[in-house]
Write a protein that holds these residues in place. Structure first.
Motif, PDB file in Angstrom:
ATOM      1  N   GLU A  79      45.435  52.937  36.080  1.00  0.00           N
ATOM      2  CA  GLU A  79      43.886  53.177  35.596  1.00  0.00           C
ATOM      3  C   GLU A  79      43.637  51.926  34.509  1.00  0.00           C
ATOM      4  O   GLU A  79      42.608  51.250  34.548  1.00  0.00           O
ATOM      5  CB  GLU A  79      43.740  54.351  34.969  1.00  0.00           C
ATOM      6  CG  GLU A  79      43.574  55.507  36.270  1.00  0.00           C
ATOM      7  CD  GLU A  79      43.659  56.995  35.537  1.00  0.00           C
ATOM      8  OE1 GLU A  79      43.988  57.218  34.396  1.00  0.00           O
ATOM      9  OE2 GLU A  79      43.403  57.736  36.388  1.00  0.00           O
ATOM     10  N   GLN A  80      44.496  51.601  33.668  1.00  0.00           N
ATOM     11  CA  GLN A  80      44.465  50.522  32.718  1.00  0.00           C
ATOM     12  C   GLN A  80      44.268  49.294  33.291  1.00  0.00           C
ATOM     13  O   GLN A  80      43.304  48.184  33.064  1.00  0.00           O
ATOM     14  CB  GLN A  80      45.810  50.582  31.800  1.00  0.00           C
ATOM     15  CG  GLN A  80      45.627  51.598  30.740  1.00  0.00           C
ATOM     16  CD  GLN A  80      46.718  51.719  29.613  1.00  0.00           C
ATOM     17  OE1 GLN A  80      47.789  51.503  29.980  1.00  0.00           O
ATOM     18  NE2 GLN A  80      46.563  52.343  28.609  1.00  0.00           N
ATOM     19  N   ALA A  81      45.299  48.900  34.346  1.00  0.00           N
ATOM     20  CA  ALA A  81      45.042  47.547  35.076  1.00  0.00           C
ATOM     21  C   ALA A  81      43.658  47.652  35.787  1.00  0.00           C
ATOM     22  O   ALA A  81      43.129  46.617  35.843  1.00  0.00           O
ATOM     23  CB  ALA A  81      46.111  47.547  36.062  1.00  0.00           C
ATOM     24  N   GLU A  82      43.337  48.693  36.387  1.00  0.00           N
ATOM     25  CA  GLU A  82      41.947  48.972  37.058  1.00  0.00           C
ATOM     26  C   GLU A  82      40.878  48.407  36.181  1.00  0.00           C
ATOM     27  O   GLU A  82      40.029  47.624  36.301  1.00  0.00           O
ATOM     28  CB  GLU A  82      41.674  50.137  37.505  1.00  0.00           C
ATOM     29  CG  GLU A  82      40.324  50.402  38.514  1.00  0.00           C
ATOM     30  CD  GLU A  82      40.172  51.859  38.764  1.00  0.00           C
ATOM     31  OE1 GLU A  82      39.322  51.866  39.702  1.00  0.00           O
ATOM     32  OE2 GLU A  82      40.418  52.506  38.196  1.00  0.00           O
ATOM     33  N   ALA A  83      40.907  49.098  34.775  1.00  0.00           N
ATOM     34  CA  ALA A  83      39.819  48.726  33.970  1.00  0.00           C
ATOM     35  C   ALA A  83      39.956  47.180  33.469  1.00  0.00           C
ATOM     36  O   ALA A  83      38.748  46.768  33.338  1.00  0.00           O
ATOM     37  CB  ALA A  83      40.173  49.680  32.690  1.00  0.00           C
ATOM     38  N   ILE A  84      41.056  46.691  33.395  1.00  0.00           N
ATOM     39  CA  ILE A  84      41.013  45.230  32.765  1.00  0.00           C
ATOM     40  C   ILE A  84      40.694  44.260  33.967  1.00  0.00           C
ATOM     41  O   ILE A  84      39.818  43.427  33.836  1.00  0.00           O
ATOM     42  CB  ILE A  84      42.566  45.084  32.562  1.00  0.00           C
ATOM     43  CG1 ILE A  84      42.856  45.610  31.156  1.00  0.00           C
ATOM     44  CG2 ILE A  84      42.698  43.335  32.279  1.00  0.00           C
ATOM     45  CD1 ILE A  84      44.234  45.501  30.775  1.00  0.00           C
ATOM     46  N   PHE A  85      40.926  44.546  35.087  1.00  0.00           N
ATOM     47  CA  PHE A  85      40.700  43.772  36.411  1.00  0.00           C
ATOM     48  C   PHE A  85      39.047  43.748  36.556  1.00  0.00           C
ATOM     49  O   PHE A  85      38.693  42.779  36.792  1.00  0.00           O
ATOM     50  CB  PHE A  85      41.547  44.033  37.527  1.00  0.00           C
ATOM     51  CG  PHE A  85      42.885  43.888  37.290  1.00  0.00           C
ATOM     52  CD1 PHE A  85      43.563  42.552  36.667  1.00  0.00           C
ATOM     53  CD2 PHE A  85      43.864  44.518  38.164  1.00  0.00           C
ATOM     54  CE1 PHE A  85      44.698  42.325  36.516  1.00  0.00           C
ATOM     55  CE2 PHE A  85      45.303  44.363  38.101  1.00  0.00           C
ATOM     56  CZ  PHE A  85      45.685  43.194  37.360  1.00  0.00           C
ATOM     57  N   SER A  86      38.717  45.154  36.483  1.00  0.00           N
ATOM     58  CA  SER A  86      37.261  45.008  36.442  1.00  0.00           C
ATOM     59  C   SER A  86      36.314  44.484  35.526  1.00  0.00           C
ATOM     60  O   SER A  86      35.393  43.664  35.877  1.00  0.00           O
ATOM     61  CB  SER A  86      36.805  46.686  36.482  1.00  0.00           C
ATOM     62  OG  SER A  86      35.368  46.873  36.581  1.00  0.00           O
ATOM     63  N   GLU A  87      36.899  44.328  34.220  1.00  0.00           N
ATOM     64  CA  GLU A  87      36.321  43.860  32.901  1.00  0.00           C
ATOM     65  C   GLU A  87      36.204  42.138  33.186  1.00  0.00           C
ATOM     66  O   GLU A  87      35.475  41.527  32.794  1.00  0.00           O
ATOM     67  CB  GLU A  87      37.089  43.977  31.906  1.00  0.00           C
ATOM     68  CG  GLU A  87      36.628  43.347  30.608  1.00  0.00           C
ATOM     69  CD  GLU A  87      37.656  43.935  29.458  1.00  0.00           C
ATOM     70  OE1 GLU A  87      38.187  42.753  28.779  1.00  0.00           O
ATOM     71  OE2 GLU A  87      38.078  44.947  29.485  1.00  0.00           O
ATOM     72  N   ILE A  88      37.416  41.522  33.681  1.00  0.00           N
ATOM     73  CA  ILE A  88      37.619  40.298  33.840  1.00  0.00           C
ATOM     74  C   ILE A  88      37.057  39.517  35.146  1.00  0.00           C
ATOM     75  O   ILE A  88      37.325  38.562  35.361  1.00  0.00           O
ATOM     76  CB  ILE A  88      38.903  39.793  33.558  1.00  0.00           C
ATOM     77  CG1 ILE A  88      40.034  40.254  34.676  1.00  0.00           C
ATOM     78  CG2 ILE A  88      39.360  40.334  32.108  1.00  0.00           C
ATOM     79  CD1 ILE A  88      41.383  39.700  34.380  1.00  0.00           C
ATOM     80  N   GLY A  89      36.760  40.511  36.120  1.00  0.00           N
ATOM     81  CA  GLY A  89      36.504  39.910  37.311  1.00  0.00           C
ATOM     82  C   GLY A  89      37.531  39.643  38.285  1.00  0.00           C
ATOM     83  O   GLY A  89      37.248  38.764  39.190  1.00  0.00           O
TER      84      GLY A  89
END
Length: 70
Positions: free
Chosen positions: A46-56
């Motif tokens: 979930e943390q990876a998902e949030a970061i990848f979403s944030e940075i595109g």
């Protein structure tokens, strides 16, 4: 991991700390992805998902969401 998960977790944590210190968001996301995959820990995914979403980072985001079952 090679039967030594606590040692692996120590190295992952060192990597996370350093990547965060240097502001390397993509690397932080990749470390969380790796930990989530190998340790089967949803929180890291979930943390990876949030970061990848944030940075595109769409490709990594898709892969992470597949692992999360989303």
């Amino acid at each position: 991991l090679s039967g030594r998960p606590s040692v692996a977790q120590e190295w992952w944590q060192k990597s996370l700390t350093e990547a965060e210190r240097m502001g390397l968001r993509y690397d932080v996301g990749m470390i969380h992805l790796e930990m989530g995959q190998r340790l089967n820990e949803r929180e890291h995914l979930e943390q990876a998902e949030a970061i990848f979403s944030e940075i595109g980072a769409e490709l990594d985001l898709t892969r992470t969401r597949e692992l999360l079952g989303r």
